[in-house]
Design an enzyme around this catalytic site. Structure first.
Site, mmCIF file in Angstrom:
data_model
loop_
_atom_site.group_PDB
_atom_site.id
_atom_site.type_symbol
_atom_site.label_atom_id
_atom_site.label_comp_id
_atom_site.label_asym_id
_atom_site.label_seq_id
_atom_site.Cartn_x
_atom_site.Cartn_y
_atom_site.Cartn_z
ATOM 1 N N THR A 40 43.144 19.243 -8.559
ATOM 2 C CA THR A 40 42.268 18.182 -8.039
ATOM 3 C C THR A 40 41.367 18.794 -6.980
ATOM 4 O OG1 THR A 40 43.571 17.546 -6.105
ATOM 5 C CG2 THR A 40 44.186 16.572 -8.241
ATOM 6 N N ASP A 41 40.291 18.105 -6.651
ATOM 7 C CA ASP A 41 39.566 18.555 -5.472
ATOM 8 C C ASP A 41 40.343 18.063 -4.241
ATOM 9 O OD1 ASP A 41 37.813 19.824 -3.838
ATOM 10 O OD2 ASP A 41 36.010 18.968 -4.705
ATOM 11 N N TRP A 42 39.990 18.626 -3.133
ATOM 12 C CA TRP A 42 40.737 18.429 -1.871
ATOM 13 C C TRP A 42 40.981 16.935 -1.576
ATOM 14 C CZ3 TRP A 42 41.793 22.289 2.099
ATOM 15 C CH2 TRP A 42 42.295 21.746 3.276
#
Ligand code: BGC
Length: 764
Positions: A297-299
Site C-alpha cells: 500500500t502507499d504510506w
C-alpha cells in the site's frame, strides 16, 4: 495448571519447537524450486507469522545504538522480534540494515529475512537527474543504465527494494510529483517503465538474485497522476477510456518487464480508494495481467480509507484492503492490529492471507534473501561502490542527455570558449543542494556540482558570478514548504552591473529542488520569488541572455519565451548538474533532449497535453467566437511535447509507407530520410505519430507510436524505419477490450509532436 504441568508443557513446547526448527531448514535447500520452498515454509507458519509478513514499518531508531524509545519505536521493535514485521523501509547503510536483519533472522521463531525498501527514485547517493528530466533524453539505454547505478549503490547500502519507478502518467504541471515520472505520454512512459525495471532488476528473473540488483515497484496503482486541479492526494475522476488507454499501459509494460512489486495509490477512483479497489488490484493486476509479485500500500493508505469515508473504522478498512488485494501494509498498522482477529471471526478467509504471504515470500526467495540474508551487507562493497568514479561518470552522461534546448535565436549558444566576458547570475547558479531535486533521502546536502563550479572549468573566458537577490528565506527541506524571498532586493544592483559589463549573461533561474515532489503542488507556474523581476531588469541592461532553467515541472514563462534569446531546460540534474550544464553551454555536448511534457503558455491551460481529442469545433470557421478556444491565449502550448532543439539542424524528407493498404496483422513500415544539415554533429529523436481518423470510439488527434534516437555527423543522412503493428494501431474500449479497427490512419513523422511530414494508409 499446576507447577508440574507447567514445567511439562514448557518442556513439550521446547521439544516440539526444536522439531519445528529442524523441519524449518528444508526451505533453505537452494536446489528446490521456489514454489516448493515457499510451501515448505508456509506449512510451518502460524497465522500471526503470515500476517507479520504483510506488515511493513518505517525505520524507527538508530538500530546500532541504544534500544528504541518513544513514539511507536518500542512497539515496532517488539513486533520485529516477534516475527510480525515482513519489511522495513528507510533503514539504510550496511550497519543499520544488518542490525535489523539480524533480529529478524536470529531472534524470530522462523528467521524469515526482511525485505528492505527505500525510495531510490533517481539514484541513491550519487544522483541522476530527476526522472522527468531523464525522460527528456528519450534514450532507453541511458535510462536503464541510470537505474542500474541506482540499484548498484542502494544494494551496496543494504537495500534490496526500491519504490520506483513511478509510472504514473500526468498532464497537469501544477502537480508536484510530475518530477518523479516520465511525462504525459503512455507510449514513451511504457518504454521508460521497461528500461527502468530492467535497470533496477536486471533483464531476467534470475538477475534479481544478483547482489547489485534490487526489486522494483511500479507506482502508484492507479490514476494518482490525475489528482484534480493538480493538488496532491486529491480525488481522481476519470473516464474508462483514459484509464485503459493512458494510465494503465505503463503499468502493464512494467508488469511485462517482470517487475516484482506494485504500490497502490492514495486517490479515490470512482468512489473507491485504490487501496480498496479489487477492480484494480484483483481483476486487472492479478487477474488479467497475472501478476504474481505483491502489492504494497502507499504510506498509511489503509487507515486513510476511513478518512475517505469508505470504511467506518479501522477493522473495516483492513477487511476491505485485504479483500481488494493489498498484500503489504505500509505504516498503517491495520494488518498487524486487525487481520488475525478478522480471520478468527470468519470475516476474512485465511486463503487471502496465504496468498499475500506467498507473494511476499516469493520475492524474498527470488532476491536470494533466504540463501544469504546478509548478502547486501558488505561494508567493503558499500565503500567501493557508493560515490564511485564510474557512477559519477554515469550520472553525468545521463545529465547531459536530459537537457533540452528550448530556444537559441541569436545563436548565442554554444558559448565561445575564449575571449568572452560572461556574467553568471542567480542564486541557483551556486546552489549545491537544489540541483539534487526532490527525493534525495540518502544524498548529502551540498553534494552537487553547481553550475558555477561547472562553468569555472572553462578557464579561457572571464567569468563573473553575481547571485542577485536571495532566493529563499530559509534552507529548504524535505518536510516543510519552501519559502521564497519576495521583498529583499539587495543583490539586484551588483547583478545588473555584472550583466552590463558582460558579452553574454547566463542566468540560472527556476524552482528550488524541494518545490516539486510529493505534496508540492502549485497554482502558479512562474519563476518564484523575485526571479522574474530580476530577469527583466537584467534584460534591460544586457539582452544577450542565456536562461538556464532549473525546475521540477514545466513552467509557464511567456515573457521569457518571447524576449530571451536562448533558453536551456536543465531541470534538476543531480550530482553532476554543473558539469553537464557547462558542457552543454560550451558545446562539448550538443543537446538532444525532447520535452516529455507540454509546457503551457499559462497555468490556465492546465491540464494541457498533445494527445487530446478533437472537439467538434477545433478551428475558427465562421469568423465568430463560437469555437473551442480561449479569448486571451492560444490553444497551443508554449513548447510542445516532443520538442527540443540542437546546435545543428535536421531535415526530414522522403516519407514512405511500404504499402497503401494493409491487412490486419501485417506490419506497417514507415521510413524517412533524416539529414544533419547544420554545422555540428548531433542527435535527433525521430518521432512517429498516428491518428486513427474514424473509430467506434473517437481517438486522439495524434498519438506517439514509435521513435528512434539517432546520431548524425554533420552532413550525414540516415534512413530511419519505424514499424507499426497491431500493438500500436489498436485501442481499448470502455470495458478494457483491445480493438484494432479497419479504416484510415494518418501518420506524421518529425522531430516534435507539432510538426512533421504527413502521409496515410488504410487498414482493411
Ligand atoms: C509516497 C510513495 C513513497 C512512500 C514511501 C509515500 O508518501 O506516496 O511514493 O514510496 O511514501 O516513502
Amino acid at each position: 495448571m499446576t507447577a508440574k504441568n507447567l514445567i511439562f508443557s514448557g518442556l513439550f513446547c521446547l521439544l516440539s519447537f526444536g522439531v519445528t526448527q529442524a523441519q524449518n531448514k528444508s526451505h533453505l535447500d537452494k536446489s528446490k524450486p521456489t514454489e516448493e520452498r515457499i510451501d515448505l515454509l508456509m506449512k510451518q507458519m502460524t497465522l500471526e507469522e503470515k500476517v507479520g509478513q504483510m506488515n511493513q514499518y518505517n525505520g524507527f531508531w538508530e538500530v546500532t545504538g541504544p534500544a528504541p524509545k518513544g513514539g511507536n519505536a518500542e512497539l515496532k521493535y517488539k513486533h520485529l522480534r516477534d516475527g510480525w514485521v515482513g519489511s522495513m523501509l528507510s533503514v539504510r547503510g550496511v550497519k543499520q540494515v544488518r542490525a535489523v536483519q539480524k533480529i529478524a533472522v536470529e531472534e524470530t521463531r522462523l528467521g524469515i529475512p526482511l525485505i528492505i525498501g527505500f525510495d531510490v527514485i533517481h539514484g541513491y547517493k550519487t544522483l541522476s537527474p530527476i526522472p522527468l528530466a531523464e525522460a527528456a533524453s528519450w534514450d532507453m539505454e541511458a535510462i536503464k543504465k541510470s537505474a542500474q547505478i541506482a540499484a548498484d549503490e542502494a544494494s551496496a547500502s543494504g537495500i534490496n527494494w526500491t519504490f520506483a519507478p513511478m509510472v504514473d502518467i500526468f498532464r497537469d504541471a501544477r502537480w508536484g510529483r510530475v518530477m518523479e515520472g516520465a511525462g504525459e505520454d503512455p507510449f514513451l512512459g511504457s518504454k521508460i517503465a521497461t528500461a527502468r525495471v530492467q535497470g533496477f532488476q536486471g533483464d531476467t528473473k534470475a538477475d534479481l538474485a544478483k547482489v547489485n540488483t534490487i526489486a522494483a515497484c511500479a507506482k502508484h496503482f492507479a490514476a494518482y497522476g490525475f489528482a484534480e486541479a493538480g493538488r496532491d492526494y486529491n480525488t481522481v475522476d476519470m473516464s474508462n477510456s483514459t484509464l485503459y488507454n493512458i494510465v494503465l499501459p505503463p503499468f502493464q509494460a512494467a508488469e511485462e518487464a517482470g517487475i516484482r512489486t506494485f504500490m497502490n495509490s492514495f486517490n479515490i477512483l470512482n468512489g473507491i480508494p485504490a487501496t480498496g479497489s479489487s477492480f484494480l488490484q484483483r481483476d486487472i493486476l492479478k487477474g488479467k495481467w497475472k501478476f504474481d509479485g505483491y502489492v504494497v500500500t502507499d504510506w498509511g493508505s489503509i487507515k486513510e480509507m476511513v478518512t475517505h469515508g469508505y470504511a467506518k473504522d479501522s477493522a473495516e478498512a483492513t477487511e476491505k484492503a485485504v479483500k481488494a488485494g493489498s498484500d503489504m501494509d505500509m505504516e498503517s498498522y491495520n494488518y498487524v492490529n486487525d487481520l488475525v482477529k478478522l480471520v478468527k471471526e470468519g470475516k476474512v478467509n485465511e486463503s487471502l492471507i496465504d496468498d499475500a504471504a506467498r507473494r511476499i515470500l516469493r520475492v524474498k526467495f527470488e532476491l536470494g534473501l533466504f540463501d544469504n540474508p546478509y548478502k547486501y551487507c558488505d561494508e567493503a562493497r558499500e565503500k567501493a561502490v557508493i560515490g564511485s568514479k564510474a557512477n559519477n561518470d554515469g550520472v553525468l552522461d545521463m545529465a547531459k542527455k536530459s537537457i533540452v534546448l528550448l530556444k537559441n535565436d541569436k545563436n548565442l549558444l554554444p558559448l565561445k570558449k575564449s575571449g568572452q566576458k560572461i556574467a553568471l547570475i542567480g542564486a541557483l547558479a551556486n546552489d549545491k543542494s537544489s540541483p539534487l531535486g526532490s527525493w534525495r533521502l540518502a544524498a548529502e546536502d551540498n553534494s552537487a556540482v553547481s553550475v558555477l563550479e561547472g562553468m569555472q572549468q572553462y578557464k579561457d573566458n572571464t567569468l563573473t558570478f553575481e547571485k542577485g537577490p536571495e532566493l529563499l528565506l530559509q534552507k529548504a527541506t524535505f518536510l516543510f514548504e519552501v519559502a521564497y524571498n519576495t521583498t529583499d532586493k539587495s543583490g539586484f544592483d551588483a547583478a545588473k552591473k555584472a550583466a552590463a559589463n558582460a558579452d553574454v549573461v547566463v542566468m540560472v533561474l527556476g524552482e528550488n529542488g524541494y518545490q516539486s515532489g510529493e505534496s508540492r503542488s502549485r497554482t502558479n507556474l512562474d519563476l518564484p520569488g523575485l526571479q522574474q523581476e530580476l530577469l527583466e531588469e537584467i534584460y534591460k541592461v544586457n539582452p544577450n541572455i542565456v536562461l538556464v532553467l532549473n525546475n521540477g515541472r514545466p513552467l509557464a514563462l511567456p515573457w521569457a519565451a518571447k524576449n530571451i534569446p536562448a533558453i536551456v531546460e536543465a531541470w534538476q540534474l543531480g550530482t553532476q548538474t554543473g558539469n553537464a550544464v557547462a558542457q552543454v553551454l560550451y558545446g562539448d555536448y550538443n543537446p538532444s533532449g525532447k520535452l516529455p511534457m507540454s509546457f503551457p503558455r499559462n497555468v490556465g491551460q492546465c491540464p494541457i497535453y498533445y494527445n487530446n481529442y478533437s472537439t467538434g469545433r477545433p478551428i475558427m470557421t465562421d469568423n465568430n467566437v463560437f469555437w473551442s478556444h480561449y479569448m486571451d491565449v492560444e490553444n497551443t502550448p508554449q513548447f510542445p511535447f516532443g520538442f527540443g532543439l540542437s546546435y545543428t539542424t535536421f531535415d526530414y524528407k522522403n516519407l514512405k509507407i511500404n504499402k497503401a493498404a494493409f491487412a490486419k496483422g501485417e506490419a506497417v513500415k514507415v521510413s524517412v530520410e533524416v539529414t544533419n544539415s547544420g554545422n555540428y554533429d548531433g542527435k535527433e529523436v525521430v518521432q512517429l505519430y498516428i491518428h486513427d481518423v474514424a473509430a467506434s470510439l473517437a481517438r486522439p488527434v495524434k498519438e506517439l507510436k514509435g521513435f528512434e534516437l539517432i546520431a548524425l555527423k554533420k552532413g550525414e543522412t540516415k534512413t530511419v524505419t519505424l514499424t507499426l503493428t497491431e500493438k500500436e494501431l489498436g485501442f481499448y474500449d470502455n470495458e478494457g477490450n483491445y480493438l484494432v479497427e479497419p479504416g484510415t490512419f494518418k501518420i506524421r513523422v518529425g522531430g516534435s509532436s507539432d510538426k512533421g511530414l504527413e502521409s496515410s494508409f488504410e487498414l482493411k
